[in-house]
Scaffold this motif. Structure first.
Motif, PDB file in Angstrom:
ATOM      1  N   VAL A 122      68.852   9.256  44.935  1.00  0.00           N
ATOM      2  CA  VAL A 122      70.746  10.152  45.468  1.00  0.00           C
ATOM      3  C   VAL A 122      70.659  10.892  45.492  1.00  0.00           C
ATOM      4  O   VAL A 122      71.678  11.751  46.686  1.00  0.00           O
ATOM      5  N   VAL A 123      70.546  12.037  44.303  1.00  0.00           N
ATOM      6  CA  VAL A 123      71.021  13.199  44.493  1.00  0.00           C
ATOM      7  C   VAL A 123      70.362  14.001  45.480  1.00  0.00           C
ATOM      8  O   VAL A 123      70.434  14.832  45.938  1.00  0.00           O
ATOM      9  N   GLU A 124      68.801  13.649  46.069  1.00  0.00           N
ATOM     10  CA  GLU A 124      68.173  14.108  46.916  1.00  0.00           C
ATOM     11  C   GLU A 124      68.563  13.954  48.169  1.00  0.00           C
ATOM     12  O   GLU A 124      68.363  15.664  49.439  1.00  0.00           O
ATOM     13  N   VAL A 125      69.476  12.797  48.802  1.00  0.00           N
ATOM     14  CA  VAL A 125      69.759  12.396  49.965  1.00  0.00           C
ATOM     15  C   VAL A 125      70.860  13.514  49.747  1.00  0.00           C
ATOM     16  O   VAL A 125      72.016  13.829  50.893  1.00  0.00           O
ATOM     17  N   ALA A 126      72.170  13.428  48.876  1.00  0.00           N
ATOM     18  CA  ALA A 126      73.253  14.094  48.851  1.00  0.00           C
ATOM     19  C   ALA A 126      72.939  15.853  49.474  1.00  0.00           C
ATOM     20  O   ALA A 126      73.227  16.380  49.638  1.00  0.00           O
ATOM     21  N   GLU A 127      71.787  16.008  48.515  1.00  0.00           N
ATOM     22  CA  GLU A 127      71.504  17.330  48.582  1.00  0.00           C
ATOM     23  C   GLU A 127      71.543  18.173  49.684  1.00  0.00           C
ATOM     24  O   GLU A 127      72.089  19.456  50.421  1.00  0.00           O
TER      25      GLU A 127
ATOM     26  N   VAL B 267      76.939  13.765  37.804  1.00  0.00           N
ATOM     27  CA  VAL B 267      78.901  14.363  37.960  1.00  0.00           C
ATOM     28  C   VAL B 267      78.593  16.134  38.456  1.00  0.00           C
ATOM     29  O   VAL B 267      78.564  16.684  38.992  1.00  0.00           O
ATOM     30  N   ASP B 268      77.518  16.466  37.027  1.00  0.00           N
ATOM     31  CA  ASP B 268      76.502  18.162  36.998  1.00  0.00           C
ATOM     32  C   ASP B 268      76.069  18.748  38.520  1.00  0.00           C
ATOM     33  O   ASP B 268      77.246  19.819  39.343  1.00  0.00           O
ATOM     34  N   PHE B 269      75.653  17.332  39.351  1.00  0.00           N
ATOM     35  CA  PHE B 269      75.249  17.877  40.330  1.00  0.00           C
ATOM     36  C   PHE B 269      76.072  17.809  41.960  1.00  0.00           C
ATOM     37  O   PHE B 269      76.243  19.076  42.116  1.00  0.00           O
ATOM     38  N   ALA B 270      77.345  16.915  41.587  1.00  0.00           N
ATOM     39  CA  ALA B 270      77.739  16.855  42.283  1.00  0.00           C
ATOM     40  C   ALA B 270      79.098  17.799  42.280  1.00  0.00           C
ATOM     41  O   ALA B 270      79.412  18.959  43.474  1.00  0.00           O
ATOM     42  N   ARG B 271      79.290  18.895  40.652  1.00  0.00           N
ATOM     43  CA  ARG B 271      80.729  19.953  40.758  1.00  0.00           C
ATOM     44  C   ARG B 271      79.631  21.056  41.261  1.00  0.00           C
ATOM     45  O   ARG B 271      79.752  21.102  42.339  1.00  0.00           O
ATOM     46  N   SER B 272      78.119  21.530  40.967  1.00  0.00           N
ATOM     47  CA  SER B 272      77.501  22.384  41.713  1.00  0.00           C
ATOM     48  C   SER B 272      77.079  22.543  42.755  1.00  0.00           C
ATOM     49  O   SER B 272      77.548  23.824  43.506  1.00  0.00           O
ATOM     50  N   LEU B 273      77.661  21.654  43.867  1.00  0.00           N
ATOM     51  CA  LEU B 273      77.639  21.533  44.912  1.00  0.00           C
ATOM     52  C   LEU B 273      79.152  21.451  45.808  1.00  0.00           C
ATOM     53  O   LEU B 273      79.228  22.405  46.513  1.00  0.00           O
ATOM     54  N   THR B 274      79.801  21.104  45.425  1.00  0.00           N
ATOM     55  CA  THR B 274      80.807  21.481  46.124  1.00  0.00           C
ATOM     56  C   THR B 274      81.469  23.374  45.179  1.00  0.00           C
ATOM     57  O   THR B 274      81.899  23.776  46.171  1.00  0.00           O
ATOM     58  N   LYS B 275      81.077  23.678  44.399  1.00  0.00           N
ATOM     59  CA  LYS B 275      80.855  24.918  43.968  1.00  0.00           C
ATOM     60  C   LYS B 275      80.989  25.513  45.095  1.00  0.00           C
ATOM     61  O   LYS B 275      81.303  26.833  45.364  1.00  0.00           O
ATOM     62  N   GLN B 276      79.515  25.367  45.085  1.00  0.00           N
ATOM     63  CA  GLN B 276      79.160  26.365  46.662  1.00  0.00           C
ATOM     64  C   GLN B 276      79.577  26.311  47.757  1.00  0.00           C
ATOM     65  O   GLN B 276      79.826  27.058  48.122  1.00  0.00           O
TER      66      GLN B 276
END
Length: 254
Positions: free
Chosen positions: A188-193, A29-38
């Motif tokens: 999953v976070v590596e792929v998402a990033e 959740v936190d990871f997705a928020r940080s990417l969306t913020k970018q």
């Protein structure tokens, strides 16, 4: 007595909050928020506000590769050293890609969009690259086809070459943690990033264009889950399955 109960209640609440935060972190959740913020910061000058949510001025289309030889064999092919050289499209897959080109042409026509507005980026894996090449050639897109490793297939580690039924073994772990690397797979976070990086690049370089991403099931579903469904990336199997050579409009919300 009352003070003791109050103190106990306070501790329990604090523990529950801590557990919830840790759970959210594990789910991504936190990871997705940080990417969306970018993305929000990049698109702030070129996007519009609609119902309190920022939307890109670009049109995003996700294309999963056509049926591959790995699909026919029923095996996992996620190693770049293998997938970029082997397991291209089957005869059926090539026909599916041509049909996808027809759907894309129809999509553009109904919206009076010119081909010069179309920009295609593809995974370097042979099955995706061949799909993208067919789209590019069939439509005679004037802009260069860009191949980028950022949207390559997810690596499934020690499951490489095994039955594709083993995907389920990885997805079970995905559900509980977006960071797990069971079977030495890519998390999953590596792929998402890296998938987000492609969207970020599109947002930096384009406005009002048709951005086509030709890639793979897991990556595209992780991207859609996070950007459109607003769910944690670990919940990517909750997103409707993308069939081979499917053309899906992504509506990212920043």
């Amino acid at each position: 007595m009352e003070k003791a109960l109050a103190a106990t209640s306070f501790i329990l609440v604090a523990v529950c909050i801590r557990i919830r935060r840790e759970t959210q972190k594990q789910l991504g959740v936190d990871f997705a928020r940080s990417l969306t913020k970018q993305l929000r910061s990049i698109s702030s000058k070129t996007s519009r506000i609609e119902e309190g949510k920022r939307k890109s001025e670009n049109i995003y289309l996700l294309v999963r590769h056509g049926e591959s030889l790995a699909n026919v064999e029923g095996i996992i092919s996620g190693d770049p050293d293998v997938g970029t050289k082997k397991h291209g499209l089957s005869a059926k897959g090539k026909e599916q890609a041509r049909e996808a080109a027809g759907k894309l042409h129809q999509f553009l026509g109904t919206r009076s969009l010119e081909l010069k507005k179309v920009f295609i980026r593809s995974s370097p894996f042979l099955r995706a690259k061949e799909t993208a090449q067919i789209l590019h050639q069939e439509l005679q897109v004037p802009n260069e086809l860009v191949v980028t490793a950022d949207i390559r297939e997810r690596c499934f580690g020690s499951l490489e070459g095994q039955s594709n039924t083993r995907y389920n073994d990885v997805w079970k772990f995905d559900y509980n943690s977006a960071y797990h690397k069971e079977f030495m797979c890519e998390s999953v976070v590596e792929v998402a990033e890296r998938a987000f990086k492609t969207v970020i690049d599109f947002e930096k370089e384009h406005s009002g264009d048709v951005c086509v991403i030709v890639a793979h099931g897991d990556l595209l579903q992780i991207l859609r889950t996070t950007l459109e469904m607003k769910l944690p990336p670990s919940r990517h199997r909750f997103t409707p399955h993308l069939a081979t050579a499917s053309l899906t409009k992504l509506e990212p919300k920043f």
